[in-house]
Design an enzyme around this catalytic site. Structure first.
Site, PDB file in Angstrom:
ATOM      1  N   LYS A   1       0.774  -1.223   0.066  1.00  0.00           N
ATOM      2  CA  LYS A   1      -0.017   0.064  -0.082  1.00  0.00           C
ATOM      3  C   LYS A   1       1.026   1.099   0.074  1.00  0.00           C
ATOM      4  O   LYS A   1       1.500   1.434   0.915  1.00  0.00           O
ATOM      5  CB  LYS A   1      -0.736   0.188   1.228  1.00  0.00           C
ATOM      6  CG  LYS A   1      -1.957   1.010   0.789  1.00  0.00           C
ATOM      7  CD  LYS A   1      -2.539   1.810   2.128  1.00  0.00           C
ATOM      8  CE  LYS A   1      -2.002   2.764   2.865  1.00  0.00           C
ATOM      9  NZ  LYS A   1      -1.585   4.020   2.042  1.00  0.00           N
TER      10      LYS A   1
ATOM     11  N   GLU B   1       9.839   0.946  10.662  1.00  0.00           N
ATOM     12  CA  GLU B   1      10.905   1.897  10.423  1.00  0.00           C
ATOM     13  C   GLU B   1      10.249   3.327  10.628  1.00  0.00           C
ATOM     14  O   GLU B   1       9.477   3.718   9.685  1.00  0.00           O
ATOM     15  CB  GLU B   1      11.572   1.720   9.089  1.00  0.00           C
ATOM     16  CG  GLU B   1      12.986   2.069   8.904  1.00  0.00           C
ATOM     17  CD  GLU B   1      12.795   3.381   8.248  1.00  0.00           C
ATOM     18  OE1 GLU B   1      12.960   4.599   8.977  1.00  0.00           O
ATOM     19  OE2 GLU B   1      12.981   3.588   7.237  1.00  0.00           O
TER      20      GLU B   1
ATOM     21  N   CYS C   1      13.534  10.401   7.671  1.00  0.00           N
ATOM     22  CA  CYS C   1      13.546  10.076   9.053  1.00  0.00           C
ATOM     23  C   CYS C   1      14.937  10.086   9.950  1.00  0.00           C
ATOM     24  O   CYS C   1      14.798  10.084  10.735  1.00  0.00           O
ATOM     25  CB  CYS C   1      13.105   8.539   9.039  1.00  0.00           C
ATOM     26  SG  CYS C   1      14.100   7.396   7.937  1.00  0.00           S
TER      27      CYS C   1
ATOM     28  N   GLU D   1       9.923  15.205  15.982  1.00  0.00           N
ATOM     29  CA  GLU D   1      10.455  14.981  14.605  1.00  0.00           C
ATOM     30  C   GLU D   1       9.723  16.119  13.921  1.00  0.00           C
ATOM     31  O   GLU D   1       8.265  16.234  13.646  1.00  0.00           O
ATOM     32  CB  GLU D   1      10.073  13.734  14.002  1.00  0.00           C
ATOM     33  CG  GLU D   1      10.530  13.503  12.620  1.00  0.00           C
ATOM     34  CD  GLU D   1      10.528  12.095  12.166  1.00  0.00           C
ATOM     35  OE1 GLU D   1       9.252  11.753  12.279  1.00  0.00           O
ATOM     36  OE2 GLU D   1      11.298  11.610  11.800  1.00  0.00           O
TER      37      GLU D   1
HETATM   38  P1  NAI Z   1       1.993   8.352   8.412  1.00  0.00           P
HETATM   39  O1  NAI Z   1       2.759   7.199   9.243  1.00  0.00           O
HETATM   40  O2  NAI Z   1       0.398   8.525   8.684  1.00  0.00           O
HETATM   41  O3  NAI Z   1       1.944   7.611   6.842  1.00  0.00           O
HETATM   42  C1  NAI Z   1       2.670   6.541   6.467  1.00  0.00           C
HETATM   43  C2  NAI Z   1       2.257   5.344   5.610  1.00  0.00           C
HETATM   44  O4  NAI Z   1       1.310   4.760   6.594  1.00  0.00           O
HETATM   45  C3  NAI Z   1       1.252   5.924   4.511  1.00  0.00           C
HETATM   46  O5  NAI Z   1       1.081   4.993   3.529  1.00  0.00           O
HETATM   47  C4  NAI Z   1      -0.496   5.884   5.388  1.00  0.00           C
HETATM   48  O6  NAI Z   1      -1.430   5.920   4.402  1.00  0.00           O
HETATM   49  C5  NAI Z   1      -0.191   4.812   6.316  1.00  0.00           C
HETATM   50  N1  NAI Z   1      -1.068   4.900   7.376  1.00  0.00           N
HETATM   51  C6  NAI Z   1      -1.537   5.951   8.087  1.00  0.00           C
HETATM   52  N2  NAI Z   1      -2.183   5.497   8.909  1.00  0.00           N
HETATM   53  C7  NAI Z   1      -2.449   4.216   8.974  1.00  0.00           C
HETATM   54  C8  NAI Z   1      -3.156   3.361   9.894  1.00  0.00           C
HETATM   55  N3  NAI Z   1      -3.790   3.672  10.758  1.00  0.00           N
HETATM   56  N4  NAI Z   1      -2.918   1.926   9.608  1.00  0.00           N
HETATM   57  C9  NAI Z   1      -2.039   1.350   8.536  1.00  0.00           C
HETATM   58  N5  NAI Z   1      -1.397   2.334   7.851  1.00  0.00           N
HETATM   59  C10 NAI Z   1      -1.711   3.684   8.081  1.00  0.00           C
HETATM   60  O7  NAI Z   1       2.541   9.723   8.057  1.00  0.00           O
HETATM   61  P2  NAI Z   1       2.144  11.015   7.803  1.00  0.00           P
HETATM   62  O8  NAI Z   1       0.788  11.335   8.512  1.00  0.00           O
HETATM   63  O9  NAI Z   1       2.233  11.006   6.141  1.00  0.00           O
HETATM   64  O10 NAI Z   1       3.204  11.770   8.066  1.00  0.00           O
HETATM   65  C11 NAI Z   1       3.294  12.196   9.486  1.00  0.00           C
HETATM   66  C12 NAI Z   1       4.619  12.287  10.182  1.00  0.00           C
HETATM   67  O11 NAI Z   1       5.214  11.006  10.092  1.00  0.00           O
HETATM   68  C13 NAI Z   1       5.726  13.122   9.286  1.00  0.00           C
HETATM   69  O12 NAI Z   1       5.774  14.602   9.640  1.00  0.00           O
HETATM   70  C14 NAI Z   1       6.831  12.566   9.830  1.00  0.00           C
HETATM   71  O13 NAI Z   1       7.558  13.044  10.961  1.00  0.00           O
HETATM   72  C15 NAI Z   1       6.504  11.163  10.073  1.00  0.00           C
HETATM   73  N6  NAI Z   1       7.054  10.076   8.964  1.00  0.00           N
HETATM   74  C16 NAI Z   1       8.133   9.462   8.853  1.00  0.00           C
HETATM   75  C17 NAI Z   1       8.365   8.741   7.698  1.00  0.00           C
HETATM   76  C18 NAI Z   1       9.797   7.899   7.869  1.00  0.00           C
HETATM   77  O14 NAI Z   1      10.361   7.559   6.883  1.00  0.00           O
HETATM   78  N7  NAI Z   1      10.150   7.288   8.929  1.00  0.00           N
HETATM   79  C19 NAI Z   1       7.856   8.923   6.491  1.00  0.00           C
HETATM   80  C20 NAI Z   1       6.768   9.550   6.373  1.00  0.00           C
HETATM   81  C21 NAI Z   1       6.394  10.157   7.606  1.00  0.00           C
END
Ligand code: NAI
Ligand code: MG
Length: 499
Positions: free
Chosen positions: A197, A272, A306, A403
């Site tokens: 996804k 991660e 990250c 972050e």
């Molecule tokens: P997110 O964690 O919501 O999104 C990442 C993935 O998780 C996306 O594919 C999203 O659709 C999915 N997702 C969201 N809620 C979910 C759920 N309840 N169950 C399963 N999958 C789910 O991150 P978001 O909201 O886009 O960004 C927020 C913050 O997260 C950023 O400001 C950053 O601090 C952090 N982040 C960290 C990343 C990394 O590389 N470790 C990448 C993206 C965001």
């Protein structure tokens, strides 16, 4: 209809691709969402709709998981030799290479990053990632083990590594194609089948990759790609009883939700997650390298990494020089749309991220931080933020603890090198760290004490498929890349045979 996007330099394949309504890949077929719904993905340089994409949800995830299960248990994939799997994965890398300009453009449009960066970073790293794991397909081995308690030659005992089964993979938007490659490469090398996804902000390169997966000749159902929102499609995938393992990259907050969702059938979990990585510059560092190094540690990919070096610690004597130097580098960064050939930094990925980052800046200023450069949004169209260096900051501030995921670094001086490791480790995260010094003993002693999954000495943001990547503490569970990641996609079977 999607807004027409066209620039003189755009690959016609890209304009055609974004103009088409994008579907989900389930069991080798491109299908609409079961509900018929679509969602828009945006061009963050303009805020305009870039493409419309099938909005997968619970029913689509269920269909995809069933297809992945059937492909795993009984399809041609289940009978395929590791060498044949290796050839398919290698071919996927070759196809990606053949279409790399198209992918770089699609990534730049959907994510916002400069086209030049997608060309030199995202594409080559993704291509080589597939090639590296193609090599692993034929090298996943068990051991022959002499038993400790039995007399010699009483038993023949050995271990076998078997694919874990159906893997659910949920990826973020900061390196959309590369994160798909990080997840798919090892899963396919191990012989798993996958439901992927992509992030709702950036689904396009994963979907185009799905077309190449079919062109390469992977059997139907081996890789299923279901675009959709996290709370619906993502949550359904994490909770699905037919999934044996879930791999997630994203926020720590959602990582914890994934863990809870996985508890139903105790599927294996690798995570991660976020980071707030310290970048430590000692007085004896080569500042001509440390200054541009510290700037690119935070500003690469607009700070949407990250592992971004977001907490800059500089030994007192060098503090002003390093802060001025990093600020000068920041001020030189040309913040433009990713397709502009002069762009060094594009927009943040979404309006939500723009508001999040600007919210952190305001919180920092309320707490007394001062911007040496930047500190606000750039322009009024698109989601651009000025590269920012903040001083007058301390560890009690939210901007130093949480972050930000934007082009914002907090600089803090230190006077006691004996204390710096403790301060660097004062975070709930433990993903990465940077160390700048000419003293080799100090470099390794600091690396030894830092609680982080990756330490860069006199460099930053170096990635290689051979080197494991992942976090201590709340930065996650397990490692991506290297041979370590293969443990997440295999089960070990111990076989005892009486002689
Ligand atoms: P997110 O964690 O919501 O999104 C990442 C993935 O998780 C996306 O594919 C999203 O659709 C999915 N997702 C969201 N809620 C979910 C759920 N309840 N169950 C399963 N999958 C789910 O991150 P978001 O909201 O886009 O960004 C927020 C913050 O997260 C950023 O400001 C950053 O601090 C952090 N982040 C960290 C990343 C990394 O590389 N470790 C990448 C993206 C965001
Ligand atoms: Mg987008």
């Amino acid at each position: 209809m999607a807004t027409a996007v066209s620039t003189p330099s755009m690959d016609p394949a890209v304009s055609t691709f974004v103009a088409r309504k994008q579907k989900a890949l389930i069991n080798g077929k491109w299908v609409e969402a079961a509900t018929g719904k679509t969602f828009p993905t945006y061009n963050p340089a303009t805020g305009e709709v870039l493409a419309h994409v099938a909005e997968g949800d619970r029913e689509d995830i269920d269909r995809a998981v069933r297809a992945a299960r059937a492909a795993f248990e009984s399809g041609p994939w289940a009978k395929m030799s590791p060498a044949a799997r290796a050839r398919l994965i290698w071919k996927l890398g070759d196809l990606l290479e053949k279409h790399q300009e198209e992918f770089a453009q699609l990534e730049s449009l959907d994510n916002g990053k400069p086209l030049a960066i997608a060309r030199v970073a995202d594409l080559p790293l993704s291509i080589e990632h597939f090639r590296y794991y193609a090599g692993w397909a034929t090298k996943i081995e068990g051991n022959t083990i002499p038993l400790a308690l039995a007399p010699p030659n009483k038993y023949h005992a050995y271990t076998v590594r078997e694919p874990i089964g159906v893997a659910g993979q949920i990826i973020p938007w900061n390196f959309p194609l590369l994160m798909a490659a990080w997840k798919l490469g090892p899963a396919l090398a191990a012989g798993c089948t996958v439901v992927l996804k992509p992030a709702e902000q950036t689904p396009l390169t994963a979907l185009r990759l799905g077309e190449l997966i079919q062109e390469a000749g992977f059997p139907d159902g081996v890789v299923n790609i279901v675009p959709g929102y996290g709370e619906t499609a993502g949550a359904a995938l994490a909770a699905h009883d037919g999934v044996d393992k879930v791999a997630f990259t994203g926020s720590t907050e959602v990582g914890k939700l994934i863990l809870k969702a996985a508890a139903g059938n105790l599927k294996k979990v690798s995570l991660e997650l976020g980071g707030k990585s310290p970048n430590v510059v000692y007085d004896d560092a080569d500042l001509d390298r440390a200054i541009p190094g510290a700037a690119s540690a935070i500003f690469f990919n607009h700070g949407q990494c990250c592992c971004a070096g977001s907490r800059l610690y500089v030994e007192k004597k060098s503090f002003d020089k390093v802060v001025d130097g990093v600020a000068q580098q920041a001020a030189k960064i040309r913040v433009r749309p990713g397709f502009d050939p002069e762009s060094d930094m594009g927009p943040l990925v979404s309006e939500e991220q723009l508001n999040r980052v600007c919210g952190y800046l305001e919180s920092g200023f309320r707490d007394g931080a001062k911007a040496v450069t930047g500190g606000k949004r750039e322009g009024e169209r698109g989601y651009f933020v000025k590269p920012t260096v903040l001083v007058n900051t301390n560890e009690r501030m939210k901007i130093v603890q949480e972050e930000i995921f934007g082009p914002v670094v907090t600089a803090i001086p230190f006077s006691d090198p004996g204390e710096i490791v403790t301060r660097a480790n004062e975070t709930v995260y433990g993903l990465a760290a940077g160390i700048w010094t000419r003293d080799i003993k100090k470099a390794h002693a600091t690396a030894n004490q830092i609680k982080a999954g990756t330490v860069w000495i006199n460099c930053y943001n170096v990635f290689d498929p051979t080197m494991p990547f992942g976090g201590y503490k709340q930065s996650g569970w397990g490692r991506e890349m290297g041979h370590e990641v293969l443990e997440h996609y295999t089960e070990v079977k111990s076989v005892f045979s009486a002689l």
